[in-house]
Design an enzyme around this catalytic site. Structure first.
Site, PDB file in Angstrom:
ATOM      1  N   TRP A  86      68.082  53.630  32.606  1.00 54.23           N
ATOM      2  CA  TRP A  86      68.408  54.653  31.610  1.00 54.23           C
ATOM      3  C   TRP A  86      69.837  55.161  31.816  1.00 54.23           C
ATOM      4  O   TRP A  86      70.633  55.231  30.876  1.00 54.23           O
ATOM      5  CB  TRP A  86      67.391  55.793  31.749  1.00 54.23           C
ATOM      6  N   HIS A 146      72.285  50.887  44.726  1.00 49.08           N
ATOM      7  CA  HIS A 146      71.193  51.690  45.289  1.00 49.08           C
ATOM      8  C   HIS A 146      71.578  52.168  46.695  1.00 49.08           C
ATOM      9  O   HIS A 146      70.746  52.727  47.408  1.00 49.08           O
ATOM     10  CB  HIS A 146      69.913  50.858  45.414  1.00 49.08           C
TER      11      HIS A 146
HETATM   12  P1  PAP Z   1      65.531  50.272  39.106  1.00 46.87           P
HETATM   13  O1  PAP Z   1      66.000  51.395  39.971  1.00 46.87           O
HETATM   14  O2  PAP Z   1      64.678  49.281  39.833  1.00 46.87           O
HETATM   15  O3  PAP Z   1      66.634  49.626  38.333  1.00 46.87           O
HETATM   16  P2  PAP Z   1      64.650  52.198  37.149  1.00 46.87           P
HETATM   17  O4  PAP Z   1      65.290  51.891  35.869  1.00 46.87           O
HETATM   18  O5  PAP Z   1      65.163  53.344  37.922  1.00 46.87           O
HETATM   19  O6  PAP Z   1      64.547  50.882  38.023  1.00 46.87           O
HETATM   20  O7  PAP Z   1      63.140  52.519  36.955  1.00 46.87           O
HETATM   21  C1  PAP Z   1      62.349  52.127  35.919  1.00 46.87           C
HETATM   22  C2  PAP Z   1      61.661  53.393  35.451  1.00 46.87           C
HETATM   23  O8  PAP Z   1      62.490  54.033  34.470  1.00 46.87           O
HETATM   24  C3  PAP Z   1      60.362  53.080  34.777  1.00 46.87           C
HETATM   25  O9  PAP Z   1      59.550  54.254  34.948  1.00 46.87           O
HETATM   26  P3  PAP Z   1      57.965  54.216  34.839  1.00 46.87           P
HETATM   27  O10 PAP Z   1      57.475  53.123  35.726  1.00 46.87           O
HETATM   28  O11 PAP Z   1      57.510  55.569  35.316  1.00 46.87           O
HETATM   29  O12 PAP Z   1      57.636  53.990  33.424  1.00 46.87           O
HETATM   30  C4  PAP Z   1      60.827  52.894  33.349  1.00 46.87           C
HETATM   31  O13 PAP Z   1      59.791  52.975  32.395  1.00 46.87           O
HETATM   32  C5  PAP Z   1      61.798  54.039  33.223  1.00 46.87           C
HETATM   33  N1  PAP Z   1      62.774  53.861  32.153  1.00 46.87           N
HETATM   34  C6  PAP Z   1      63.486  52.745  31.839  1.00 46.87           C
HETATM   35  N2  PAP Z   1      64.288  52.972  30.802  1.00 46.87           N
HETATM   36  C7  PAP Z   1      64.104  54.262  30.445  1.00 46.87           C
HETATM   37  C8  PAP Z   1      64.656  55.097  29.413  1.00 46.87           C
HETATM   38  N3  PAP Z   1      65.546  54.648  28.563  1.00 46.87           N
HETATM   39  N4  PAP Z   1      64.230  56.373  29.351  1.00 46.87           N
HETATM   40  C9  PAP Z   1      63.306  56.859  30.212  1.00 46.87           C
HETATM   41  N5  PAP Z   1      62.745  56.119  31.205  1.00 46.87           N
HETATM   42  C10 PAP Z   1      63.139  54.843  31.309  1.00 46.87           C
END
Ligand code: PAP
Length: 347
Positions: A86, A146
């Protein structure tokens, strides 16, 4: 096997093969590092106070040794599952909004992880000296990591480059990571049970953890140097995206003009970066990250408070106590749900 299964198999085998590909000098260097199993089944090495996944240990050390920051660089820093995808989308769209026609926003055709590339999971993954002049199509350069604050290369800390950090309440982060790890786990191994994952998390064992050290490292640095580090919360963004987006633009040195505000640019950015929009884009339904992880794995629910569907009362009690203990005196607060009564503040 479908594409997702092939990608997963490739990713798992990359993690498992990586240690056998290490040269003798590197093997010697890490032989005395404490080692633990990661949630997805590969190894974590305890390096400079943090658990580094075997897949990126070598890349991380190269990045740490060789990366030279420019004063103009922007770095998106996060603990896994706290909103990386995000924040990449938001920072990219805000920083470069005047460098492409709006209806050709690259987010429509590339995943956020392709547009804002990780140092350790991407650029340095197979190359200790990547050509960083040509990897960013836009200026200023925008990267992500990270890596914990304490372990960042000196040139990042000492230069004028800016860091945008996002944290998330540990309960949602924990569930998000546990479900993500289950998707990556080798077919031949059983998924880590919630109890097992909880035990590891409670003891600080997860990729790039301990979680609290990571968050507090950036939190303290942002308190000391607010012009260099912008500290954001997943839950705050969910609650009031527009004002945080304006702060982000201001921090990055590209504040929204009155004209832009009148034209609804802030709302457009928040909309294009929304979970609902990104999740449905073809590129995010089909694409695969350099590590072999399908883009779909980065979009699950994107909600605040989903932990209440998974955690046991015992786990909740333990985590509440842990949060109180770890945040004590820091001034940092976690919002555990969208209902304001359910928040934990530091005393
Ligand atoms: P990463 O650190 O491995 O790159 P990251 O993007 O931080 O991953 O985490 C994914 C989480 O952000 C997911 O959460 P959840 O498992 O609780 O659903 C994912 O759904 C959420 N996520 C990804 N994109 C968005 C967005 N645009 N808005 C809000 N939440 C998001």
């Amino acid at each position: 096997m479908d594409t997702a299964e092939i990608s997963k198999a490739r990713m798992v085998s990359k993690s498992h093969d990586v240690e056998s590909s290490w040269d003798d000098e590197f093997k010697k260097l890490v032989q005395n590092f404490p080692k633990e199993r990661s949630w997805a089944g590969s190894n974590l090495y305890f390096y400079q106070g943090f658990w580094c996944p075997s897949l990126v240990l070598k890349a991380f050390i190269s990045f740490q040794k060789h990366f030279q920051a420019f004063n103009s660089d922007v770095i998106v820093a996060t603990f896994p599952k706290c909103g990386t995808t995000w924040l990449k989308a938001l920072t990219f769209s805000t920083l470069y909004r005047n460098q492409f026609p709006w209806d050709e926003n690259p987010l429509l055709t590339f995943g956020p992880h392709q547009l804002v590339r990780f140092f350790e999971y991407d650029l340095y993954l197979n190359n200790p000296f990547p050509d960083l002049q040509n990897v960013c199509a836009y200026q200023p350069r925008l990267f992500s990591t990270h890596a914990p604050y304490a372990t960042l290369p000196t040139s990042i800390k000492d230069s004028g480059c800016k860091i945008v950090y996002i944290c998330r309440n540990p309960m949602d982060m924990f569930i998000s990571l546990w479900l993500f790890a289950a998707k990556l786990r080798d077919k031949n191994r059983e998924s880590l049970s919630l109890d097992e994952a909880f035990d590891k998390f409670y003891h600080g064992i997860s990729a790039h953890g301990p979680f609290f050290d990571h968050v507090l490292g950036y939190w303290k640095a942002s308190q000391e140097n607010p012009n260099k580090i912008l500290f954001l919360n997943f839950e705050d963004l969910k609650e009031d995206m527009d004002s945080h987006l304006k702060n982000l633009a201001m921090f990055l040195g590209v504040p929204f003009t009155d004209d832009e505000e009148t034209q609804g640019v802030v709302e457009k950015i928040s909309k294009i970066c929304s979970f609902e929009n990104l999740k449905e884009l073809e590129v995010n339904k089909k694409g695969v990250h350099t590590t072999g992880i399908p883009h779909t794995h980065f979009f699950r629910k994107g909600e605040v408070g989903d932990w209440s569907n998974y955690l046991t009362p015992f786990m909740i009690e333990c985590l509440e106590k842990l949060i109180q203990e770890k945040l004590n005196g820091s001034g940092l607060t976690f919002k555990l749900s969208s209902k304001t009564s359910n928040n934990i503040a530091s005393p």
